[in-house]
Design an enzyme around this catalytic site. Sequence first.
Site, PDB file in Angstrom:
ATOM      1  N   ASP A 371       0.860  -1.154   0.000  1.00 29.39           N
ATOM      2  CA  ASP A 371       0.000   0.000   0.000  1.00 29.39           C
ATOM      3  C   ASP A 371       0.916   1.230   0.000  1.00 29.39           C
ATOM      4  O   ASP A 371       2.052   1.125   0.450  1.00 29.39           O
ATOM      5  CB  ASP A 371      -0.778  -0.079   1.322  1.00 29.39           C
ATOM      6  CG  ASP A 371      -1.936   0.855   1.336  1.00 29.39           C
ATOM      7  OD1 ASP A 371      -2.546   1.019   0.282  1.00 29.39           O
ATOM      8  OD2 ASP A 371      -2.228   1.420   2.398  1.00 29.39           O
ATOM      9  N   LYS A 502      -5.815  32.059  -0.872  1.00 31.38           N
ATOM     10  CA  LYS A 502      -5.088  30.901  -1.426  1.00 31.38           C
ATOM     11  C   LYS A 502      -6.085  29.973  -2.097  1.00 31.38           C
ATOM     12  O   LYS A 502      -7.284  30.017  -1.805  1.00 31.38           O
ATOM     13  CB  LYS A 502      -4.319  30.159  -0.328  1.00 31.38           C
ATOM     14  CG  LYS A 502      -5.155  29.296   0.597  1.00 31.38           C
ATOM     15  CD  LYS A 502      -4.235  28.337   1.365  1.00 31.38           C
ATOM     16  CE  LYS A 502      -5.002  27.231   2.057  1.00 31.38           C
ATOM     17  NZ  LYS A 502      -5.598  27.606   3.320  1.00 31.38           N
ATOM     18  N   ASP A 711      -3.187  -0.993   5.567  1.00 29.48           N
ATOM     19  CA  ASP A 711      -3.643  -0.547   6.882  1.00 29.48           C
ATOM     20  C   ASP A 711      -5.141  -0.314   6.906  1.00 29.48           C
ATOM     21  O   ASP A 711      -5.752  -0.313   7.940  1.00 29.48           O
ATOM     22  CB  ASP A 711      -2.899   0.727   7.309  1.00 29.48           C
ATOM     23  CG  ASP A 711      -2.977   1.793   6.230  1.00 29.48           C
ATOM     24  OD1 ASP A 711      -3.676   1.570   5.215  1.00 29.48           O
ATOM     25  OD2 ASP A 711      -2.352   2.845   6.383  1.00 29.48           O
ATOM     26  N   ASP A 715      -7.937  -2.960   2.615  1.00 32.09           N
ATOM     27  CA  ASP A 715      -6.864  -3.902   2.309  1.00 32.09           C
ATOM     28  C   ASP A 715      -7.152  -5.301   2.829  1.00 32.09           C
ATOM     29  O   ASP A 715      -6.450  -6.237   2.488  1.00 32.09           O
ATOM     30  CB  ASP A 715      -5.552  -3.418   2.940  1.00 32.09           C
ATOM     31  CG  ASP A 715      -5.156  -2.054   2.421  1.00 32.09           C
ATOM     32  OD1 ASP A 715      -5.375  -1.813   1.227  1.00 32.09           O
ATOM     33  OD2 ASP A 715      -4.651  -1.228   3.189  1.00 32.09           O
TER      34      ASP A 715
END
EC number: 7.2.2.13
Length: 1017
Positions: A371, A502, A711, A715
């Site tokens: 991963d 921004k 994690d 998965d």
Amino acid sequence: MDGREYSPAATTSENGGGRRKQKEKELDELKKEVNLDDHKLSLDELGRKYQVDLSRGLSNARAAEVLAQDGPNALTPPPTTPEWVKFCRQLFGGFSILLWIGAILCFLAYGIQAAMEDEPSNDNLYLGVVLAAVVIVTGCFSYYQEAKSSKIMDSFKNMVPQQALVIREGEKIQINAENVVVGDLVEVKGGDRVPADMRIISSHGCKVDNSSLTGESEPQTRSPEFTHENPLETRNICFFSTNCVEGTARGIVISTGDRTVMGRIASLASGLEVGRTPIAMEIEHFIRLITGVAVFLGLSFFILSLILGYTWLEAVIFLIGIIVANVPEGLLATVTVCLTLTAKRMARKNCLVKNLEAVETLGSTSTICSDKTGTLTQNRMTVAHMWFDNQIHEADTTEDQSGATFDKRSPTWAALSRIAGLCNRAVFKPGQENISISKRDTAGDASESALLKCIQLSCGSVKKMRDKNPKVTEIPFNSTNKYQLSIHEREEDPQGHILVMKGAPERILERCSRILLQGQEVPLDEEMKEAFQNAYLELGGLGERVLGFCHLYLPPDKFPRGFRFDADEVNFPTSDLCFVGLMSMIDPPRAAVPDAVGKCRSAGIKVIMVTGDHPITAKAIAKGVGIISEGNETVEDIAARLNIPVSQVNPREAKACVVHGSDLKDMTAEQLDEILRNHTEIVFARTSPQQKLIIVEGCQRQGAIVAVTGDGVNDSPALKKADIGIAMGIAGSDVSKQAADMILLDDNFASIVTGVEEGRLIFDNLKKSIAYTLTSNIPEITPFLLFIIANIPLPLGTVTILCIDLGTDMVPAISLAYEAAESDIMKRQPRNPRTDKLVNERLISMAYGQIGMIQALGGFFTYFVILAENGFLPARLLGVRLAWDDRSTNDLEDSYGQEWTYEQRKVVEFTCHTAFFASIVVVQWADLIICKTRRNSVFQQGMKNKILIFGLLEETALAAFLSYCPGMGVALRMYPLKVTWWFCAFPYSLLIFAYDEVRKLILRRYPGGWVEKETYY
């Protein structure tokens, strides 16, 4: 279809075959992508579908009805193995079966003897009891080891019951999340876990962290708009067990429990069949070999003894005796202890192994699917580059702040850092003054936290900066205008304000007419726009997330202090601003990863990156950590270099390859195999959990032994399917830890490499332990065979055999587990499980056919010496057995005519047993020393293994104790020896050492030659 058609509980079929088919069908269903259309419905349709009032929620009666029908909103826990089954597996699995069969045969032989003879010898009874005891003790030990690991596992589970805020009958109530039902109106706010899959109907600045589900580290905006066909990507769906990071949202629950996307992944993981571990297959292969040898020897001598005129019953007892003598009693304990020691060593290096067999699996791994987020990277966004004064500056992304520095004196940097600090809602959580800035926890979005840390590191306290320039108004970031703006009172001007902004660089630039260079505002011309474009593309191409910054000093005459700025009906300028610079962020690779990936490559292990993130980011990180090595190109790179369309490039020319999840969706298994075969360096980006599983299955089809790291919950199916699943101890979710075989306590990919090294070492060392243990089988069996064929008094008794196998041989065999690697084990290819066996014919031929034979000669030499000293020359011994063992014969003559009573004969016989035992100990010294290495000379390897030296001393001390301790004559029929008798076997010990050193010298001189083919195990 609302995902309720396949509930994992629906497997009820009468016959087993049907049930299996049903299960396979369900797994295939689960492997398919998520299929729901609630995100496409209008709010009215949604209300009708779930019979709910979108402002007042469900009625309590309706909620109770749905709860009764659907069951609680919780994941079905994976089926756990009951403790007694685990215990029985340890008692009857693998190697133990061999010992149990031995024990049963012993009791059988004892039964036959008891029925036939008046005073049967109790040897077989003792042997049976001891064998059973060995299995039980070892079984308890292994069970205890695994129970300890699972205790650590249980401590990971979080026991806090989760709460949810629902609106029922128009009232807000807090309920246990398990009681949430489909159709409930739920409200979530920053910091909450989403209690079920829900369709958003209203939101306010809501962002969720989907990383445990998709692997994207960026928080995702959530709003009522339908933005994407794919339910996993659209903005108006929130998923069960993801976290809401900021803002608030209301939604209608569309699925609960096992029917949620997360629930389907968990059921997919628990439904997968797990294959056997490589070491279990090795031990099975070994048992087949040993049993084959034992049965072959047993039957040969059974037939021979019948030919020699023994009765049927005697022949059966011989048969059982030979088979049992072949069973290496001590080996089960040795293997268990060796694996346990390695597991302990790995735990010290931050690898927690859940079951002992996984220790070796890691060593035979040939492919690692890793991963990206959190495993290869640090899982925290960090500012990587800035562009100001028409120049790209590198920021420091190392974990310990030891990296690059840039010139902080430029007035433009002062302006840029001020915008990044002020136009920013992230704050440090309180009480972390003693922690280094980069490690502190923050409240706020990942990108803003990265800016906050960067400015705090280079310019000092951001809080002070904000206090001196207090915020007057702000427009938060939203997805339509893609910028965030705030207005502050200026500290250096008692009347003035500054507007800071921004956002997405192209959006910021189109609002600017000037640019700041060396602190001076100059008009923004085409040349500067092109410079901006180049910088933006370069940083974006590095897989970084780029933000643009601009400001405007508001004229004090129009906007004096106290002016009422209105963020909704904008009454201040938002264009004609001054562009200041760009800052780009990335989740940087962990420091130890590039080195670890390099080690994997030299160890012949293919590292594949599988991530839910963008292809550009994934490729940049893959290049950063060396998964795509320097100079290797993908098809797109070649096309760009040659300036031709991608379709014209031969894919075989590209060593590296980045595969997009959407392409993977349409691939056949053959096409995937083609990619896995032809490319050495592969990155899969934008993959879904189901695709991860498909990739693992693809690698296994190639015959690879696959390790998977991950994690997230996403998965877990891949972790379960892989030969070894590796979960993250810190960032990992409970589901992933449950599915894995091993847990990295420090979440660091580099720990896997130490694990691989330990796994390879234990495989080598187990070979050595087994070679050492098996060798003494020959000097234990041959006395029995000669006893049958040549009719001589028994040279070695059952009890003495047990003293060797469970006494003197144990510590030395275990000490070989501590042997250092002979060469660099990380420089060779992974072992091929089909050809490279733990125990092969060559090992058996070395142990039984060569070294074992020399050992047997040493034992017989001692035996004949002692009997000759007592008057029985070898010729007199042939055929004397019946008279020798006859209790009524008290006048047996020796070679010199002396008469021996039964008692006297037996004392000499038992002294011979003791001496034969001592001889085996002496020749096992040499065997232990030669087993230290398989190719190198002992002089190259050295005697650094202290445990092994202790083992040599321990076996000698134990042998001396058994021989000289008073009372042993009665207890174990072991008698004291003359000192000279200890030395009879010395020449044979030296012969073994010399023989093997010469063999290894030839091995090193002529690699691949005849000697290697025949004797290298």
